[in-house]
Write an enzyme that holds these catalytic residues in place. Sequence first.
Site, PDB file in Angstrom:
ATOM      1  N   HIS A   1     -35.958  47.158  -6.319  1.00 59.99           N
ATOM      2  CA  HIS A   1     -35.398  46.576  -7.536  1.00 59.99           C
ATOM      3  C   HIS A   1     -34.862  45.171  -7.314  1.00 59.99           C
ATOM      4  CE1 HIS A   1     -35.598  50.838  -8.698  1.00 59.99           C
ATOM      5  NE2 HIS A   1     -35.961  50.301  -9.828  1.00 59.99           N
TER       6      HIS A   1
ATOM      7  N   CYS B   1     -45.826  49.285 -17.558  1.00 60.74           N
ATOM      8  CA  CYS B   1     -44.673  48.391 -17.419  1.00 60.74           C
ATOM      9  C   CYS B   1     -44.237  48.246 -15.955  1.00 60.74           C
ATOM     10  CB  CYS B   1     -43.488  48.875 -18.257  1.00 60.74           C
ATOM     11  SG  CYS B   1     -42.828  50.472 -17.751  1.00 60.74           S
TER      12      CYS B   1
END
Length: 571
Positions: free
Chosen positions: A194, A517
Amino acid sequence: MEVFLGIPAADGIGIGTAFVIPEAVKRAIPQHHINIDQINRGWTRFENAVQTVTVNLSEQLDSLSRTDQRDKAQREIFETYVLMLEDPVFKEEVRDFYKKELFNIEYTVQFKAEEYASKLRQSGNDYLAERAQDITDIFGRVLDEMLDIHPFDINSVPDGSVILATSLSSSDTIVLSKRKIAGLALTEGGVSSHVVILARNYGIPTVVGLEAITSKVRNGETVIIDGKAAELLVSPARSTIEEYKQKIREEYLRKQSLKAFLNKPAITKDGILFKLYANIGTPEEAEMALAEGADGIGLFRTEFLYMAQSGASMNAAARSFSEQTQFEAYKTVLQTMGDKPVTIRTLDAGGDKLINSVDIPVFDEKNPLMGLRAVRLCLECPNVFKTQLRALYRASVYGNLKIMFPLITSVEQVKQCLEIVNQVQTELSNEKIPFKKDTPVGIMVETAAAALISDCLVNVTDFFSLGTNDLTQYTLGVDRENSHVSSLYNEFSLAVLRLIEMTIRAGNDANIPVSVCGEMAGKSDSIMVLAGMGIRNLSMSPKHISSTKELLSHFTIAELEAISAKHLNNL
């Protein structure tokens, strides 16, 4: 000049000054009894620490604008801290306990602060519960001062730095994104971690897998970071610096040329239309998405709202993220995007995304990525889930909202979520609060389980969005945050591609939209494969939208299908 090779993570070139972030020091509070004649000495240390922290806070307050809304929340927090440090009632309680029990002053301060905070949490009042976290935070700073522990504050990183660190938290990266950072060089972190995803979104050149890099480079050295070549050049010659400056100029001209695609639709050479959406993590990024020509928001990662709030400083306490705060954030994004669709994912906390919030309990898990995270955590903490859904539905009247649940693994899970949706809608109706009842509700397909039963899931959802990062991780059993096994993380694995193909087929058969996505949606090689498989909706970092339009304009669908067939082993 020394050259260190790592793993490419986020493209781009940065030239700057090395800034090494030190390892965090954990606070350990001793506990022991003292003699009566030690009382005054300990109390003086406590008062001196309080004074030092108060002065530091006052200096930080002076540096914050009184008119800039971005500084408003930080000002309020610091002002609250100062008032708490000056509270005579609490200080007297600490002193009485100290004299009576004769515990060392550090333990006394910690005990009384935690006791007071616990009472506020149990008050049943949201405002007082949040003040409990302020107590924990500010007297934690006092304890750090008494123990001579000085936690590193990410806000102290100067502009123009190339950050060298063992690892960074997502909240640290969010803070750094608001600065002029030249690059990130990390020992830990995978190409789909992330932190790296955020770095790509913010255009920060990043290299990971640089073993023990913080011990090999000194603060202040001139460094060049090349995210694509995965190189870190330390103390380069002037000629080398000029060479890389030229590369930066060339990249700038390349970006300028892509502006020709800014207001054009994404169309293949034979006229097939694609929709390109943006992935964002904060309301501010919606403006960036709009500026880059996004057709909407394909993924709003709401967990980053929590990270951004707690990431105001390294010392920030756990806080509650209220319904009103969330409502304002979602409303802002929807209004920014106008009639363009905005897909907001419900909280995807836990696992590798640790969130510092009083609303979310901390669980000790041996394998957190397989544990209580994402929708599992929301169903375990229904009040957190309901609060977010209330905020989402309240905001739905301000734009074109879609709601999405993460990490779904069964039909029953979706039904449980929809039951809570129905409860929220009933509550809002009874309270006469307007909302769009027909707001589409979809799911992330990011586990093999979801892909394998996608033909069943179509009966309980309005759309699919393929989260290829976790889908790859879980299918291959590879920790995407771990640079040691990064060579095994392969989005083009036949196993992964077959699961994607299965999901697309199920969506098409049921006539529900399917989008991607995950990070595959923003990479040239995987975009071609996905397009050839039938995907027409892609959501990516806003910065990749124009280059994706250019890429698609060079191919026909037949050519893209041929590329896919080669990877799919002629499925």
